[in-house]
Scaffold this motif. Structure first.
Motif, PDB file in Angstrom:
ATOM      1  N   LYS A  95       0.835  -1.212   0.000  1.00  0.00           N
ATOM      2  CA  LYS A  95       0.000   0.000   0.000  1.00  0.00           C
ATOM      3  C   LYS A  95       0.866   1.257   0.000  1.00  0.00           C
ATOM      4  N   GLN A  96       1.944   1.239   0.783  1.00  0.00           N
ATOM      5  CA  GLN A  96       2.844   2.396   0.807  1.00  0.00           C
ATOM      6  C   GLN A  96       3.499   2.597  -0.559  1.00  0.00           C
ATOM      7  N   ALA A  97       3.948   1.500  -1.173  1.00  0.00           N
ATOM      8  CA  ALA A  97       4.583   1.597  -2.494  1.00  0.00           C
ATOM      9  C   ALA A  97       3.576   2.098  -3.523  1.00  0.00           C
ATOM     10  N   GLU A  98       2.351   1.602  -3.426  1.00  0.00           N
ATOM     11  CA  GLU A  98       1.314   2.037  -4.368  1.00  0.00           C
ATOM     12  C   GLU A  98       1.019   3.527  -4.173  1.00  0.00           C
ATOM     13  N   ALA A  99       0.907   3.961  -2.903  1.00  0.00           N
ATOM     14  CA  ALA A  99       0.652   5.380  -2.638  1.00  0.00           C
ATOM     15  C   ALA A  99       1.808   6.240  -3.129  1.00  0.00           C
ATOM     16  N   GLU A 100       3.038   5.776  -2.876  1.00  0.00           N
ATOM     17  CA  GLU A 100       4.216   6.520  -3.330  1.00  0.00           C
ATOM     18  C   GLU A 100       4.251   6.575  -4.853  1.00  0.00           C
ATOM     19  N   ASN A 102       1.640   6.412  -6.843  1.00  0.00           N
ATOM     20  CA  ASN A 102       0.580   7.346  -7.249  1.00  0.00           C
ATOM     21  C   ASN A 102       1.022   8.790  -7.060  1.00  0.00           C
ATOM     22  N   ASN A 103       1.730   9.061  -5.954  1.00  0.00           N
ATOM     23  CA  ASN A 103       2.239  10.422  -5.711  1.00  0.00           C
ATOM     24  C   ASN A 103       3.251  10.818  -6.791  1.00  0.00           C
ATOM     25  N   MET A 104       4.111   9.863  -7.164  1.00  0.00           N
ATOM     26  CA  MET A 104       5.111  10.153  -8.197  1.00  0.00           C
ATOM     27  C   MET A 104       4.423  10.420  -9.542  1.00  0.00           C
ATOM     28  N   ILE A 105       3.400   9.638  -9.851  1.00  0.00           N
ATOM     29  CA  ILE A 105       2.664   9.848 -11.108  1.00  0.00           C
ATOM     30  C   ILE A 105       2.000  11.216 -11.099  1.00  0.00           C
ATOM     31  N   LYS A 106       1.376  11.573  -9.980  1.00  0.00           N
ATOM     32  CA  LYS A 106       0.714  12.879  -9.878  1.00  0.00           C
ATOM     33  C   LYS A 106       1.739  14.004 -10.012  1.00  0.00           C
ATOM     34  N   ALA A 107       2.885  13.846  -9.358  1.00  0.00           N
ATOM     35  CA  ALA A 107       3.931  14.867  -9.452  1.00  0.00           C
ATOM     36  C   ALA A 107       4.422  14.990 -10.903  1.00  0.00           C
ATOM     37  N   ALA A 108       4.590  13.847 -11.571  1.00  0.00           N
ATOM     38  CA  ALA A 108       5.037  13.872 -12.970  1.00  0.00           C
ATOM     39  C   ALA A 108       3.981  14.545 -13.852  1.00  0.00           C
TER      40      ALA A 108
END
Length: 166
Positions: A95-100, A102-108
């Protein structure tokens, strides 16, 4: 005497008492052969320690089996709990990896939008400057042409209201 089981010996004693002669004026009393009863009681006495020892061994074995089963059940439970904790831990990591991720995708995506906007602004500014430069160049060309026409044909200046003297 042949080896008979304790149950058989006790059964024989019961039969002897039931078949015994009753005493006159003694409803609950009877006559039995003393030697036969004593022999049966001796046999029972001799077999009881072995039977008791065997029963005790069976009870101890049963207790040992129960204790072993309890220990094994506790070990299985501990293993299951450890495995459950590990699975929960792995789920949390996922879940942490998935959230991270998702955060990286949003930042990109945010960075891409920002870069698109900067690019659009740059292109628009470059086109505006080019347009201004072209307009200025066109103005200079028109001015130079008007001057050239005035020099070459001074008469056309008076006749033509479009070209003005600068």
């Amino acid at each position: 005497m042949n080896e008979r089981g304790i149950e058989e010996l006790i059964s024989t004693l019961y039969e002897m008492v039931q078949d015994a002669w009753g005493l006159p004026l003694g409803a609950d009393k009877c006559v039995v052969e003393r030697d036969k009863v004593l022999d049966l009681l001796d046999e029972i006495s001799n077999q009881l320690p072995g039977e008791l020892k065997q029963a005790k061994t069976i009870v101890e074995s049963r207790s040992e089996v129960i204790n072993n089963a309890k220990r094994e059940a506790e070990n299985i439970l501990k293993q299951a709990q450890a495995q459950a904790r590990q699975m929960v831990s792995e789920e949390e990591i996922y879940k942490q990896a998935e959230a991270e991720g998702n955060n990286m995708i949003k930042a990109a995506q945010d960075k891409i939008r920002e870069l698109k906007q900067v690019t659009n602004d740059y292109v628009d500014d470059a086109m505006r400057r080019s347009e201004e430069a072209i307009a200025e160049a066109l103005s200079e060309i028109r001015e130079s042409r008007a001057k050239f026409s005035a020099l070459v044909n001074p008469q056309a200046k008076a006749d033509s209201p479009i070209i003005e003297d600068v």
